[in-house]
Structure formats: C-alpha cells, structure tokens
Design an enzyme around this catalytic site. Structure first.
Site, short mmCIF file in Angstrom:
data_model
loop_
_atom_site.label_atom_id
_atom_site.label_comp_id
_atom_site.label_asym_id
_atom_site.label_seq_id
_atom_site.Cartn_x
_atom_site.Cartn_y
_atom_site.Cartn_z
NE ARG A 1 34.95 42.57 51.04
CZ ARG A 1 35.71 43.34 50.25
NH1 ARG A 1 36.84 43.82 50.70
NH2 ARG A 1 35.32 43.63 49.03
N PRO B 1 33.37 50.46 41.84
CG PRO B 1 34.04 52.68 41.56
CD PRO B 1 32.99 51.82 42.20
CD GLU B 2 36.91 44.80 42.55
OE1 GLU B 2 38.10 44.46 42.48
OE2 GLU B 2 36.01 44.05 42.96
CE LYS C 1 39.96 48.74 45.32
NZ LYS C 1 38.89 47.89 45.88
#
Ligand code: ZN
Length: 291
Positions: free
Chosen positions: A281, A2-3, A59
């Site tokens: 990333r 989840p972002e 978040k």
C-alpha cells in the site's frame, strides 16, 4: 473507495430513511460476486423482517432485522437530528442481520418504485412503505450477506478506550501504518485516514508499532479520532448523495494533508511530501514533520 467516515454517513442516512420499515420481498440479480451468503439464505432472512436499526460496524453497514409483520411508520427525515447513538444501538429483539459492504463502487439507494433501475443493480428489497432499497455496484467488489448474531473483530476506532488502543500495539514489530490497517486490531481505518492520522500525530508510517511510546500513541489516538470525526461531520451535509436515488454521485473529501500529495509541499513546512510502499500500500508522509 468508501472508508469509515463515508460508511458511517451512509449508515446514518439509511437509518433515518428506512428504520421501522418492513422488507416485503427481495430480488437478487444473477451475478454471483456480490452475494457472500447463498441467495436463498439472503431472501429467507430478509423477507418479512422489520428493519429495527442500521449501524456501521467497521466498514460494514449492518441492518438489524426483527420478525416484523406489520410496518410501523418509518422514521421521518426530520428526525435525523436525534442522537446517532440511539439509532445505532442494537435492539434486544433483533434476530438477524443484513450486512452490506460497499467495496469500491457499491451504493445502497432508497428509491421510489417508478425510478428507473440503474445498470449494475444487484439487489432490490421492496419495502412496505412502497419504496425500494437498491444495491448498485458497477465493479462488483461490494458484498451482501446475512448473519444471525453478527460479531465483528477488532476495536471501533471511535469507541476504543485509550488504554485498550495503546495495548493493541504492544510487541508489534510491524510498521505502525500496517498495524493501523490491520482490521483485527482496529476496524475500519483505511489507507487515507491512516496516512492523515500519522501526519497529524507526527509519526513516520514505517516506525515499528512497538517502538512508539505511550505519549506518542496518545497523540495518534487523538489524531485518528479527530480525522474521522472531521470527515463524518463533512459527510453529514452530503449524505443525500449516497442514499437518495436522485442525489449527485461522488464522495465528499476531507482536505488531505499528505494522502495523494507526493512531491507537493507539506502544508506545515513546505518540504515535498514523500510516497513509499509499505505492505503493497502506498504511504504518504512529510519527512520533516513526521519522526
Ligand atoms: Zn512538513
């Protein structure tokens, strides 16, 4: 994982369901990973507290707790349309916070007590309304903690003013992609929305943050807000999937324009999307549309 938009959706969904309810008792599982505060501290902080509000910070899902005693009527599901601002604001009488980070697979469910306890349930808060808040997390990257006067670092991407946003990147020699993921600058922007925002703003992820002009950063500012707001709007229709125990599992997704589309044609110019690695990333971009 989840972002920000998903966490925002979940926080709003929880707020509409359990704000005003009182946590009567707390059960914690035996797995140590999900507990970022001591179990005894979590229990002492949560029990007999009224849930004054629930908001997203970066978040994190933050439950604002106040000394409660008696439960007031929980906000009904039909009042969900009221301004999210009002729901998210911190009441002055707040005394403590319960902070939930969902990690990769964490879910916070509102359940009836007779609903079967799912495998990988690490915490259950029994509410005065008779319902239960259950934290379920198979992979255990999620975290539960408590605080007294929670302060998050970084600026909220949806609230930060343009001038403050531009100032964040002054003198930064790191790639703009890394700067966007730096939670000390902006909180809550993750890999997917960073890639999508850079595409919409026409900026290559490797560009040094400090080299971007005010004009380009203004474009990026608008792109981040646009992407996040679109994703939050999509989430509003599927919030039940994340917070109601009987909801279907799975996150809604914004139609990605670059993220995860390596080798596929750019939706604007048909050039194959490239994937590179920046700071461990992966980053996806169109070599023609992004400069
Ligand atoms: Zn393109």
């Amino acid at each position: 994982m989840p972002e920000l938009p998903e966490v925002e959706t979940i926080a709003r969904g929880l707020a509409s369901r359990v704000t005003g309810d009182v946590i009567e008792s707390v059960w914690l599982g035996s797995k140590p990973e999900p507990l970022k505060s001591a179990a005894s501290d979590i229990i002492a902080t949560l029990e007999s507290k009224r849930i004054a509000g629930i908001r997203r910070v970066g978040k994190h899902i933050v439950f604002d707790l106040e000394n409660g005693g008696r439960a007031s009527t929980p906000v009904s599901r039909t009042s969900r349309q009221k301004s999210p601002k009002a729901e998210m604001s911190v009441p002055p009488s707040t005394t403590a916070q319960w902070i939930v980070h969902l990690g990769m697979t964490g879910r916070m469910l509102v359940c009836q007590p007779d609903q079967e306890i799912e495998k990988h349930t690490h915490a259950v808060a029994r509410l005065a309304s008779g319902r239960e808040l259950r934290f379920v997390d198979p992979r255990r990257f999620g975290r539960l903690s408590v605080a007294h006067g929670f302060q998050a670092q970084g600026s909220e991407p949806l609230e930060v003013k343009l001038d403050t946003f531009i100032e964040l990147f002054r003198g930064r020699k790191t790639p703009i992609k890394s700067a966007l993921l730096n939670q000390k600058l902006l909180r809550g922007v993750g890999n997917i929305y960073a890639d999508e925002s850079l595409f919409r703003a026409g900026i290559r992820p490797r560009r040094r943050a400090a080299s971007l002009t005010r004009k380009v950063l203004t474009r990026l500012y608008a792109a981040i807000q646009e992407v996040l707001k679109e994703a939050i709007a999509l989430g509003g229709s599927s919030v039940s999937d994340y917070v109601d125990a009987d909801g279907e599992e799975g996150f809604f997704q914004l139609q990605h324009r670059v993220y995860g589309r390596e080798g596929e044609p750019c939706l604007v110019c048909k050039t194959p999307i490239k994937r590179i690695v920046i700071g461990a990333r992966s980053s996806h971009y169109c070599p023609k549309c992004q400069k």
